[in-house]
Motif scaffolding. Structure first.
Motif, PDB file in Angstrom:
ATOM      1  N   ILE A   1       1.005  -1.287  -0.008  1.00  0.00           N
ATOM      2  CA  ILE A   1      -0.220   0.174   0.272  1.00  0.00           C
ATOM      3  C   ILE A   1       0.784   1.314  -0.049  1.00  0.00           C
ATOM      4  O   ILE A   1       0.621   2.674   0.065  1.00  0.00           O
ATOM      5  CB  ILE A   1      -0.989   0.330   1.453  1.00  0.00           C
ATOM      6  N   GLY A   2       1.908   0.540  -0.774  1.00  0.00           N
ATOM      7  CA  GLY A   2       2.838   2.008  -0.841  1.00  0.00           C
ATOM      8  C   GLY A   2       3.601   2.360  -1.989  1.00  0.00           C
ATOM      9  O   GLY A   2       2.524   1.897  -2.727  1.00  0.00           O
ATOM     10  N   ASN A   3       5.019   2.480  -2.053  1.00  0.00           N
ATOM     11  CA  ASN A   3       5.202   3.137  -3.744  1.00  0.00           C
ATOM     12  C   ASN A   3       5.721   1.551  -4.579  1.00  0.00           C
ATOM     13  O   ASN A   3       5.031   1.797  -5.504  1.00  0.00           O
ATOM     14  CB  ASN A   3       6.233   4.474  -3.831  1.00  0.00           C
ATOM     15  N   ASN A   4       5.591   1.281  -3.309  1.00  0.00           N
ATOM     16  CA  ASN A   4       6.528  -0.696  -4.017  1.00  0.00           C
ATOM     17  C   ASN A   4       5.078  -0.580  -4.842  1.00  0.00           C
ATOM     18  O   ASN A   4       5.059  -1.075  -6.462  1.00  0.00           O
ATOM     19  CB  ASN A   4       7.284  -1.020  -3.786  1.00  0.00           C
ATOM     20  N   GLY A   5       3.323  -0.701  -3.871  1.00  0.00           N
ATOM     21  CA  GLY A   5       2.671  -1.673  -4.596  1.00  0.00           C
ATOM     22  C   GLY A   5       2.462  -0.570  -5.613  1.00  0.00           C
ATOM     23  O   GLY A   5       1.286  -0.896  -6.426  1.00  0.00           O
ATOM     24  N   GLY A   6       2.383   0.978  -5.517  1.00  0.00           N
ATOM     25  CA  GLY A   6       2.345   1.852  -6.107  1.00  0.00           C
ATOM     26  C   GLY A   6       2.187   1.234  -8.219  1.00  0.00           C
ATOM     27  O   GLY A   6       1.484   0.850  -8.874  1.00  0.00           O
TER      28      GLY A   6
ATOM     29  N   SER B   1       0.106   5.144   0.445  1.00  0.00           N
ATOM     30  CA  SER B   1       1.001   6.365  -0.249  1.00  0.00           C
ATOM     31  C   SER B   1      -0.076   7.030  -1.343  1.00  0.00           C
ATOM     32  O   SER B   1      -0.949   6.543  -1.757  1.00  0.00           O
ATOM     33  CB  SER B   1       2.141   6.013  -1.091  1.00  0.00           C
ATOM     34  N   LYS B   2      -0.233   8.372  -1.582  1.00  0.00           N
ATOM     35  CA  LYS B   2      -0.527   9.427  -2.411  1.00  0.00           C
ATOM     36  C   LYS B   2      -0.692   8.920  -3.713  1.00  0.00           C
ATOM     37  O   LYS B   2      -1.961   7.985  -4.345  1.00  0.00           O
ATOM     38  CB  LYS B   2      -0.711  10.985  -2.286  1.00  0.00           C
ATOM     39  N   ASP B   3      -0.043   8.405  -4.158  1.00  0.00           N
ATOM     40  CA  ASP B   3       0.663   7.266  -5.347  1.00  0.00           C
ATOM     41  C   ASP B   3      -0.121   5.900  -5.353  1.00  0.00           C
ATOM     42  O   ASP B   3      -0.472   5.786  -6.638  1.00  0.00           O
ATOM     43  CB  ASP B   3       2.003   7.817  -5.799  1.00  0.00           C
ATOM     44  N   PHE B   4       0.150   5.730  -4.408  1.00  0.00           N
ATOM     45  CA  PHE B   4      -0.591   3.989  -4.745  1.00  0.00           C
ATOM     46  C   PHE B   4      -2.101   4.189  -4.317  1.00  0.00           C
ATOM     47  O   PHE B   4      -2.494   3.676  -6.086  1.00  0.00           O
ATOM     48  CB  PHE B   4      -0.414   3.660  -3.174  1.00  0.00           C
ATOM     49  N   LEU B   5      -2.519   5.557  -4.233  1.00  0.00           N
ATOM     50  CA  LEU B   5      -4.173   5.773  -4.014  1.00  0.00           C
ATOM     51  C   LEU B   5      -4.652   6.314  -5.799  1.00  0.00           C
ATOM     52  O   LEU B   5      -6.078   5.759  -6.251  1.00  0.00           O
ATOM     53  CB  LEU B   5      -5.160   7.067  -3.627  1.00  0.00           C
ATOM     54  N   ILE B   6      -3.699   6.756  -5.880  1.00  0.00           N
ATOM     55  CA  ILE B   6      -3.927   7.484  -7.373  1.00  0.00           C
ATOM     56  C   ILE B   6      -4.156   6.377  -8.576  1.00  0.00           C
ATOM     57  O   ILE B   6      -4.891   6.025  -9.581  1.00  0.00           O
ATOM     58  CB  ILE B   6      -2.614   8.652  -7.547  1.00  0.00           C
ATOM     59  N   ASN B   7      -3.343   5.744  -8.011  1.00  0.00           N
ATOM     60  CA  ASN B   7      -3.000   3.842  -9.056  1.00  0.00           C
ATOM     61  C   ASN B   7      -4.155   3.400  -8.686  1.00  0.00           C
ATOM     62  O   ASN B   7      -4.399   2.571  -9.710  1.00  0.00           O
ATOM     63  CB  ASN B   7      -1.579   3.716  -9.283  1.00  0.00           C
ATOM     64  N   TYR B   8      -4.373   3.010  -7.446  1.00  0.00           N
ATOM     65  CA  TYR B   8      -5.618   1.965  -7.642  1.00  0.00           C
ATOM     66  C   TYR B   8      -6.699   3.014  -8.033  1.00  0.00           C
ATOM     67  O   TYR B   8      -7.802   1.605  -8.239  1.00  0.00           O
ATOM     68  CB  TYR B   8      -5.477   1.979  -6.232  1.00  0.00           C
ATOM     69  N   ASP B   9      -7.107   4.397  -8.470  1.00  0.00           N
ATOM     70  CA  ASP B   9      -8.349   4.751  -8.879  1.00  0.00           C
ATOM     71  C   ASP B   9      -8.122   4.027 -10.809  1.00  0.00           C
ATOM     72  O   ASP B   9      -9.325   3.900 -10.581  1.00  0.00           O
ATOM     73  CB  ASP B   9      -8.422   6.049  -8.605  1.00  0.00           C
ATOM     74  N   ARG B  10      -6.865   4.356 -10.837  1.00  0.00           N
ATOM     75  CA  ARG B  10      -6.664   4.148 -12.044  1.00  0.00           C
ATOM     76  C   ARG B  10      -7.189   2.421 -12.772  1.00  0.00           C
ATOM     77  O   ARG B  10      -7.102   1.981 -14.098  1.00  0.00           O
ATOM     78  CB  ARG B  10      -5.387   4.362 -12.617  1.00  0.00           C
ATOM     79  N   ILE B  11      -6.471   1.820 -11.639  1.00  0.00           N
ATOM     80  CA  ILE B  11      -6.467   0.402 -12.567  1.00  0.00           C
ATOM     81  C   ILE B  11      -8.398   0.555 -11.841  1.00  0.00           C
ATOM     82  O   ILE B  11      -8.828  -0.482 -12.428  1.00  0.00           O
ATOM     83  CB  ILE B  11      -5.920  -0.820 -11.421  1.00  0.00           C
ATOM     84  N   LYS B  12      -9.087   0.419 -10.939  1.00  0.00           N
ATOM     85  CA  LYS B  12     -10.856  -0.127 -10.919  1.00  0.00           C
ATOM     86  C   LYS B  12     -11.042   0.694 -12.222  1.00  0.00           C
ATOM     87  O   LYS B  12     -12.293   0.228 -12.162  1.00  0.00           O
ATOM     88  CB  LYS B  12     -11.180   0.992  -9.394  1.00  0.00           C
ATOM     89  N   GLN B  13     -11.161   1.671 -12.879  1.00  0.00           N
ATOM     90  CA  GLN B  13     -10.910   2.649 -13.834  1.00  0.00           C
ATOM     91  C   GLN B  13     -10.951   1.384 -15.579  1.00  0.00           C
ATOM     92  O   GLN B  13     -11.446   1.611 -16.443  1.00  0.00           O
ATOM     93  CB  GLN B  13     -10.712   4.284 -14.289  1.00  0.00           C
ATOM     94  N   THR B  14      -9.576   0.740 -15.270  1.00  0.00           N
ATOM     95  CA  THR B  14      -9.383  -0.407 -16.257  1.00  0.00           C
ATOM     96  C   THR B  14     -10.427  -1.622 -16.369  1.00  0.00           C
ATOM     97  O   THR B  14     -10.162  -1.762 -17.825  1.00  0.00           O
ATOM     98  CB  THR B  14      -7.819   0.186 -16.124  1.00  0.00           C
ATOM     99  N   THR B  15     -10.911  -1.915 -15.411  1.00  0.00           N
ATOM    100  CA  THR B  15     -10.601  -3.167 -15.186  1.00  0.00           C
ATOM    101  C   THR B  15     -12.266  -3.407 -14.390  1.00  0.00           C
ATOM    102  O   THR B  15     -11.938  -3.083 -13.192  1.00  0.00           O
ATOM    103  CB  THR B  15      -9.904  -4.595 -15.517  1.00  0.00           C
ATOM    104  N   LYS B  16     -13.021  -4.515 -14.603  1.00  0.00           N
ATOM    105  CA  LYS B  16     -14.073  -4.627 -13.986  1.00  0.00           C
ATOM    106  C   LYS B  16     -13.462  -5.148 -12.552  1.00  0.00           C
ATOM    107  O   LYS B  16     -14.025  -5.647 -11.544  1.00  0.00           O
ATOM    108  CB  LYS B  16     -15.820  -5.516 -14.505  1.00  0.00           C
ATOM    109  N   GLU B  17     -12.606  -6.143 -13.001  1.00  0.00           N
ATOM    110  CA  GLU B  17     -11.853  -6.969 -11.601  1.00  0.00           C
ATOM    111  C   GLU B  17     -10.894  -6.115 -10.606  1.00  0.00           C
ATOM    112  O   GLU B  17      -9.747  -6.023 -11.714  1.00  0.00           O
ATOM    113  CB  GLU B  17     -11.557  -8.357 -12.563  1.00  0.00           C
TER     114      GLU B  17
END
Length: 518
Positions: A56-61, A89-105
């Motif tokens: 859930i940090g930058n490595n996870g991002g 981390s902030k960048d993790f959350l940004i990329n978490y939102d992006r992947i949710k917009q990419t796939t239904k899974e």
């Protein structure tokens, strides 16, 4: 290649974002894209299950960026978030939102062992859980996740560093760390990849260039440098057309005792093969016939004693001296060694029983010329610097020893490390075939020979360790690990020199149509 510390990596990230006028999110996108490109080039869309485990940090991002690109290119991807804390981390959350917009899974949230997915041996695991930023104890269930990775027997790829592995400490428990088959390290390798106690956590590694500011890296003073061909080629001193044997110095190798004349023979041959003009061996009388008959290129001076060295006296003017190989620890020899050190002013390389005598009589260390080169194996090093709790403690104690006595210490091993003052130089050549009698004597001869030719002791140490290992790598194809012996390493030194100037082989061009139809 410079090996950056964790703090220097963080500073490089910040400075790069500032100088290139990009956000940390854009830098993360660049890093994740580079990981994807590396995987995609090798897999070409193969239908292999890829399990991406993100912290859930930058490595996870970084892992989320990778997973998004894999999904967009049609790979069979399973994405997980290892939810070991409420903080993100902030960048993790940004990329978490992006992947949710990419796939239904959406990524599967893991909070305990009951959430662990089934992983087949044919799958690929991508470990993006912690990275270098780990600064807290690992929850037991996360440790069990790492053990689940290993038990699956799936190929594991770690991002930047195997999760659970710190950049500056040895793990207390090997089960608390991901065991990676491959690690993609951002911009620079990590020192832990090269130490005996921690190298096992990644079988192979490769550096990914994520565009960290080059000026920052160029001007950076690092504690550790990785030594390969690119680093040693500028050290090479070319020969002048009208040079002669007097131009390349006179090496003196002092050592040997009854039954151990071979050590001096190997060191003397290695010194000559490294390029010196003249080599003299100083041995007890019992060494005269063996040396003169087996190594005609050497000159020989003998001690008055038959079986051991008792009085080191000679009329020649050597350029540099290698001492200790096969010399033994007879009382007469110890006395002769002490008298020699008190009178000597020449550059020295000390090995084997020369080191053991120093460890018995540590007051003699104060008699060593500046930048004397010591070449201990682990047990000899322990006698000199004392016991250590782990590999990092060993390096710190060796560094302190080097600074105290102003000497260069070469810690021999799978990745031989040259230590001088505040710097570590990690060698990249060599193989397990060097784990055989006499190869240390050869290294002593090579380094003595390079100093004799005019290389500064530190340069000679770095260059000599590289050539010694490269020779073993070249001849390995003819002898294999088990049958490689010290004499083979001497025979391969010429090829090791030649290899410095070889260009990487280019892929063969495809034949044109006319050739194919002929």
């Amino acid at each position: 290649m410079k090996i950056l510390s964790k703090e220097q990596i963080y500073e490089g990230d910040k400075l790069t974002a500032k100088r290139q006028n990009i956000s940390s999110t854009e830098l993360m996108e660049r890093a994740g894209t580079q990981i994807f490109n590396w995987i995609h080039m090798r897999m070409q869309g193969a239908p292999v299950p890829i399990h991406v485990f993100c912290g859930i940090g930058n490595n996870g991002g970084d892992g989320l960026v990778l997973a998004r690109h894999l999904i967009n290119h049609g790979y069979n991807v399973y994405t997980y978030v290892v939810n070991y804390s409420d903080k993100r981390s902030k960048d993790f959350l940004i990329n978490y939102d992006r992947i949710k917009q990419t796939t239904k899974e959406w990524p599967t949230l893991l909070t305990s062992e009951k959430d662990f997915p089934s992983i087949t041996p044919e799958a690929i695991i991508v470990d993006a859980v912690f990275g270098i930023g780990l600064n807290r104890p690992i929850d037991d269930w996360v440790k069990h996740l790492f053990q689940h990775f290993r038990a699956s027997k799936a190929f594991t790829l770690s991002i930047d560093i195997p999760s659970g592995l710190l950049t500056d400490k040895v793990p207390e428990n090997e089960n608390d760390v991901v065991w990676a088959g491959f690690t993609l390290s951002f911009q620079t390798p990590k020192l832990v990849f090269f130490l005996p106690q921690t190298s096992k956590y990644t079988v192979q590694w490769e550096v990914l260039d994520i565009g960290i500011d080059l000026e920052y890296i160029y001007n950076l003073n690092t504690e550790t440098e990785l030594i390969g061909k690119q680093e040693v080629l500028p050290l090479y001193q070319p020969r002048e057309k009208f040079s002669h044997k007097g131009s390349f110095g006179h090496a003196l190798i002092i050592g040997g005792s009854y039954g151990k004349i071979g050590a001096v023979t190997l060191a003397s041959r290695a010194a000559l093969s490294s390029g010196v003009g003249l080599v003299t061996a100083f041995v007890p009388k019992c060494g005269y016939v063996p040396l003169q008959s087996s190594f005609p290129e050497a000159m020989v001076i003998t001690d008055k004693e038959e079986e051991c060295i008792s009085d080191i006296s000679f009329e020649i003017e050597p350029t540099a001296i290698g001492i200790g190989v096969g010399i033994g620890t007879h009382d007469k020899t110890i006395a002769a060694f002490e008298a020699f050190l008190k009178a000597n002013t020449k550059p020295l390389v000390i090995d084997a029983d020369g080191l053991n005598i120093l460890s018995k009589k540590k007051a003699l260390l104060k008699l060593l010329p500046e930048q004397t080169v010591l070449t201990p194996h682990p047990r000899e090093l322990e006698r000199l610097v004392g016991t250590w709790k782990d590999d990092f403690d060993k390096l710190e104690k060796t560094k302190a020893f080097s600074k105290k006595y102003n000497v260069i210490v070469i810690i021999k091993g799978a990745n031989t490390i040259t230590v001088f003052q505040d710097k570590y130089y990690v060698n990249t050549t060599g193989n397990p075939g060097l784990a055989t009698a006499g190869t240390g004597d050869v290294l002593t001869g090579v380094i003595t020979g390079l100093i004799t030719q005019g290389y500064q002791p530190l340069v000679a140490s770095i260059f000599g360790v590289y050539l010694h290992g490269k020779s073993a790598d070249i001849i390995l194809q003819d002898y294999g690990y088990q049958s490689l012996i010290a004499s083979h390493v001497i025979e391969g030194l010429g090829e090791a020199y030649i290899d410095l100037f070889k260009q990487p082989e280019q892929p063969q061009q495809a034949e044109n149509k006319e050739d194919q139809n002929a």
